[in-house]
Design an enzyme around this catalytic site. Structure first.
Site, PDB file in Angstrom:
ATOM      1  N   GLU A  77       0.850  -1.187   0.000  1.00 38.88           N
ATOM      2  CA  GLU A  77       0.000   0.000   0.000  1.00 38.88           C
ATOM      3  C   GLU A  77       0.888   1.240   0.000  1.00 38.88           C
ATOM      4  O   GLU A  77       1.853   1.309   0.776  1.00 38.88           O
ATOM      5  CB  GLU A  77      -0.907   0.029   1.242  1.00 38.88           C
ATOM      6  N   ALA A 109       1.926  -0.161  10.794  1.00 38.41           N
ATOM      7  CA  ALA A 109       1.561  -1.551  10.521  1.00 38.41           C
ATOM      8  C   ALA A 109       0.743  -1.567   9.237  1.00 38.41           C
ATOM      9  O   ALA A 109       0.323  -0.530   8.732  1.00 38.41           O
ATOM     10  CB  ALA A 109       0.759  -2.143  11.680  1.00 38.41           C
ATOM     11  N   MET A 110       0.488  -2.770   8.714  1.00 39.95           N
ATOM     12  CA  MET A 110      -0.270  -2.921   7.471  1.00 39.95           C
ATOM     13  C   MET A 110      -1.220  -4.098   7.583  1.00 39.95           C
ATOM     14  O   MET A 110      -0.836  -5.185   8.007  1.00 39.95           O
ATOM     15  CB  MET A 110       0.703  -3.116   6.298  1.00 39.95           C
ATOM     16  N   HIS A 148      -6.510  -1.641  15.440  1.00 42.17           N
ATOM     17  CA  HIS A 148      -6.750  -0.928  14.180  1.00 42.17           C
ATOM     18  C   HIS A 148      -6.576  -1.860  12.986  1.00 42.17           C
ATOM     19  O   HIS A 148      -7.457  -1.922  12.102  1.00 42.17           O
ATOM     20  CB  HIS A 148      -5.786   0.254  14.070  1.00 42.17           C
ATOM     21  N   GLU A 149      -5.463  -2.574  12.938  1.00 40.54           N
ATOM     22  CA  GLU A 149      -5.219  -3.441  11.771  1.00 40.54           C
ATOM     23  C   GLU A 149      -6.207  -4.600  11.726  1.00 40.54           C
ATOM     24  O   GLU A 149      -6.638  -5.003  10.640  1.00 40.54           O
ATOM     25  CB  GLU A 149      -3.772  -3.948  11.788  1.00 40.54           C
ATOM     26  N   HIS A 184      -9.529  -3.497  10.302  1.00 41.55           N
ATOM     27  CA  HIS A 184      -9.483  -3.324   8.843  1.00 41.55           C
ATOM     28  C   HIS A 184      -9.995  -4.563   8.113  1.00 41.55           C
ATOM     29  O   HIS A 184     -10.352  -4.473   6.933  1.00 41.55           O
ATOM     30  CB  HIS A 184      -8.048  -3.055   8.385  1.00 41.55           C
ATOM     31  N   GLU A 217      -9.672   4.331   6.207  1.00 43.29           N
ATOM     32  CA  GLU A 217      -8.816   4.759   7.310  1.00 43.29           C
ATOM     33  C   GLU A 217      -9.553   5.614   8.342  1.00 43.29           C
ATOM     34  O   GLU A 217      -9.393   5.417   9.546  1.00 43.29           O
ATOM     35  CB  GLU A 217      -7.590   5.497   6.770  1.00 43.29           C
TER      36      GLU A 217
END
Length: 853
Positions: free
Chosen positions: A119, A260-261, A295-296, A299, A318
């Protein structure tokens, strides 16, 4: 250089081809890593346009259509293939060099391990592809590598096959049953310590949980996996969302541009947001890990199962997911303190972005480099927009809107308008005017005035709003602002507590049967991301600190009280008068220390006196030299006035083992050292006896304002103990970066040569150079330009090493318009020198040119 061109939201066109399935066969062999990508492609509609695939730094070996070699052209970062086929299989074989990829985008090496970051547009560094979020494919990934060096081979989805090969190699095959865009692809190969656990979902499915960390760090992974389980349970309870794969993996790597992703089923994390133990991580680190892990994970639905159609819609995933992680932190922790932290980010960082050259709506209209729009506007202001929607609809209607959103769009790439439409349709609430929050840039400025009529016992509040011009946008329309208020009588009783629908440029709100003039708590809990102007008296602010029902409003009142005093001192300095602090202000803070009703964490927030950067955001232009003197004077006066109470609180909390107590104790300790150097011994004793990093760092922070021998000795002792622990050393570098004293910059220049510092390590760059520019306000803005020169030289080096990091730490340099003309000229000169360098990255070009124009 050829000037990079902007892309515009208005020019969006749906893809001419879709890729439904992608089989990746990846052989990891250092600089000769081979990628074989086999795509199932469908032409969309009736047209004869060629297939154009994105690629960057790809060494192309062959292109086949349906097994037959195909002609192609490579031009301007695209692979162009002419074909008349309606549906076909495309096989591309290429070679990439992860070892030389310092951009940390695509496939690269992190301290001996292969990993990816795709990303926003990193997948094109792995193979030629339709690298855009509205192309969703089902991925099957085969990876092979040396088994001894890389025993773990990971990718998205579920593991379906594995085995040994000749020559010491082995392979695995992963299959992800959920269509996803290329930016969510992930690969990790390395030798790690592994922590495993299991989560049983509400439908009684067992999900394997795995956290991979560098060797020797297994004991630091337990908090991360506990946070993951807590997140999974919360999302089931609060949002009715369950995880969908058989396995969920987190890998912690040292070299990572982001926090992070959220790659589907395989999250790649910066080690900062995974590794923690009591000795090396602070209470804030523990909270940060819990928040980012949440959070991740969140998602998985808000970003993965439903993704964004194009990158202009980034806030769709986001902003919504930041709102969800903020709610998670608030539900499992202190709602007031978490809200205060969110407000600080908005007021200190996002407001600055809104008033600077990179101002943009949460849904930008144009971009040159997409990485530049991973911003506090898109993320944090985007979350505030979702929060306002929640305020307007209420929890039940908001949840109905979320359910409708997933029902309509699961497996799709959609827009912000699609999300708002789902909220509108589920709630039957008109959000037409509210949509302006997505398209208008800038921070609305709300002016409030009040009047009270004794004869009718009525109170009138008049609100006016105006949003300043921003680059490319003028003549802003009135926004729909949910404006939360409380009216409090002289005895502290709450008379009115409601959210006003503020929609017009000027609007009157009249409240009847108010027996006496009330004190108004306005914009409670920061119910909208606006700047409020209201002429509060000291008496009113002290009344709110005592009686407001909202704990956040108590904190806001303390901020206003301190800020008023600062600006009065600045005015006195400018007019040749002596500075003076009203004794009532000191009494107000003393009352906080003596309060039996406030919790310790909230007390710590109130006593963390407003930062210089936050004060700068309160004014259109700033006399920085006067502000530095005034703020130091005010802090010292408050500390001296509260000396006995501060000392008593430090002693009272020395043996209390809780995060809230530590926060208050260390805040008080820092203030106490403003009173007299003789209190340094307390910091020394705390450092010597501390069994946790919060107290260790608290002692060093308290000593970090002058060149004392005590500070020097303890900084040396800290370095000796933690020199082999990267995350702990990041804290040491940051302490040097925030050393607000003459000689700071010379010290930083020496630290660039420190054995533990590397320009290729984003964490290290951010902790030393980024923290200095963003947090050491007065040293960075020295009139001799040494601060600007230090940052400029670092950015020029980073332009070739890691442009994305360079563009992120340049922000304080481009936000120059609030400062005096002399400093503006120096900052512009620095920007011009950056613009003049050869092969300037798109990341930096966009920010520098916008600032200079």
């Amino acid at each position: 250089m050829t000037q990079p061109q902007a892309k515009y939201l208005k020019d969006y066109q749906a893809p001419l081809f879709q890729i439904t399935h992608l089989d990746l066969d990846i052989s990891l062999a250092g600089e000769n890593s081979v990628i074989q990508a086999t795509s199932s492609i469908e032409r969309v509609g009736e047209h004869q346009q060629p297939l154009k695939l994105d690629g960057e730094d790809i060494n192309l070996k062959s292109v086949k259509i349906n097994g037959v070699e195909s002609a192609y052209t490579e031009k301007n970062g695209q692979l162009i293939i002419d074909t008349e086929e309606q549906t076909f299989e495309l096989e591309i074989v290429s070679v990439v060099d992860p070892e030389s990829n310092t951009s940390l985008e695509g496939l690269y090496m992190s301290d001996g391990a292969y990993c990816t970051q795709c990303e926003a547009e990193g997948f094109r560094r792995i193979t030629y592809f339709l690298d855009r979020p509205d192309v969703l494919a089902i991925y099957t990934v085969r990876i092979e590598a040396n088994k001894t060096a890389f025993p773990f081979l990971l990718s998205n989805g579920n593991l379906v096959e594995s085995g040994d090969l000749e020559g010491g190699l082995h392979y695995v095959k992963w299959h992800d049953p959920f269509p996803k865009p290329a930016y969510l692809f992930a690969l990790v190969a390395g030798d790690f310590d592994l922590l495993e656990d299991e989560y049983i979902t509400r439908s009684d499915r067992a999900v394997k949980l795995q956290v991979f960390v560098d060797k020797g760090n297994l004991h630091k992974a337990h908090h991360a996996i506990a946070s993951l389980k807590k997140s999974m349970q919360w999302d089931e309870t609060r949002f009715n969302l369950e995880y969908d794969l058989d396995i969920y993996m987190i890998v912690a790597v040292d070299f990572f541009n982001m926090g992070a992703m959220e790659n589907k089923g395989l999250n790649v994390f910066n080690t900062k947001y995974v590794l923690a133990d009591k000795a090396s991580a602070t209470d804030d680190d523990y909270h940060g890990i819990e928040s980012v892990v949440g959070h991740e994970y969140f998602h998985n639905w808000t970003g993965n199962r439903v993704t964004c159609r194009d990158w202009f819609q980034l806030s769709l995933k986001e902003g919504l997911t930041v709102f969800r992680d903020q709610e998670f932190s608030s539900d499992v922790g202190s709602r007031a303190v978490n809200r205060i932290h969110a407000i600080k980010v908005m007021k200190n960082q996002q407001f600055a972005e809104d008033s600077g050259p990179m101002a943009h709506p949460i849904r930008p209209e144009s971009v040159i480099e997409m990485n530049n729009f991973y911003t506090v506007t898109v993320y944090n202001k985007g979350a505030e927009v979702i929060r306002m929607m929640h305020t307007l609809l209420g929890e039940d209607k908001f949840q109905a809107g979320m359910a409708l959103y997933f029902n309509r769009h699961d497996g799709q790439a959609v827009t912000c308008d699609d999300f708002v439409a789902a909220m509108e349709d589920a709630s039957q609430v008109d959000l037409g005017q509210f949509r302006l929050w997505y398209s208008q840039a800038g921070t609305p400025q709300v002016t409030a005035t009040e009047s009270y009529d004794d004869s009718t016992n009525s109170y009138c509040l008049t609100l006016s709003q105006e949003t300043p011009d921003t680059p490319g946008q003028t003549d802003k329309l009135p926004q729909h602002i949910p404006f939360d208020i409380e009216l409090i009588d002289s005895e502290g009783n709450s008379l009115v507590n409601q959210v006003l629908d503020f929609k017009q440029q000027t609007q009157n709100f009249v409240f009847e049967n108010i027996k006496s003039r009330p004190v108004a708590s306005l914009l409670q809990d920061f119910s909208a991301p606006v700047k409020l102007e209201f002429d509060y008296s000291i008496e009113q602010l002290l009344h709110l600190m005592r009686f407001a029902n909202s704990e956040v409003a108590k904190w806001e009142a303390s901020v206003s009280l301190f800020s008023q005093s600062i600006w009065q001192c600045v005015d006195n300095l400018q007019n040749g008068k002596a500075m003076h602090i009203d004794s009532r202000l000191v009494d107000g803070f003393k009352g906080v220390l003596l309060s039996e009703s406030l919790n310790e964490a909230l007390m710590a927030e109130i006593l963390t006196l407003t930062s210089a950067s936050s004060l700068i955001e309160q004014t259109e232009s700033v006399d920085l030299d006067s502000l530095a003197i005034a703020r130091q004077f005010a802090v010292n006066e408050i500390a001296q006035g509260c000396e006995d109470e501060l000392l008593a609180k430090v002693r009272q909390l020395q043996s209390t083992d809780s995060a809230d107590a530590r926060a208050l104790k260390n805040t008080c300790l820092s203030l106490l050292l403003k009173v007299d150097d003789s209190y340094r011994y307390i910091a020394e004793q705390q450092f010597g006896t501390a069994d946790n990093m919060t107290d260790t760092l608290g002692a060093l922070t308290a000593l970090n304002s002058d060149c004392s021998s005590e500070r020097t000795a303890l900084m040396t002792a800290y370095e000796s103990r933690w020199v082999e622990t990267p995350l702990a050393m990041d804290k040491w570098f940051s302490l040097h970066a925030t050393f607000a004293n003459e000689g700071c910059i010379e010290q930083l220049e020496k630290l660039l040569q420190h054995e533990g510092f590397s320009m290729s390590n984003p964490n290290r760059v951010r902790s030393l150079i980024g923290v200095f520019a963003a947090a050491n306000t007065f040293e960075f803005h020295r009139k001799d330009a040494k601060g600007y020169d230090f940052l400029t030289k670092a950015i020029i080096k980073l332009n070739k090493v890691n442009p994305q990091v360079a563009a992120r730490i340049i922000t304080p340099l481009i936000q120059f318009k609030k400062f005096d003309l002399e400093r503006q000229a120096l900052m512009r000169k620095s920007l011009e020198s950056i613009l003049a360098i050869d092969e300037l990255s798109k990341d930096l070009y966009e920010k520098v040119t916008k600032a200079l124009s």
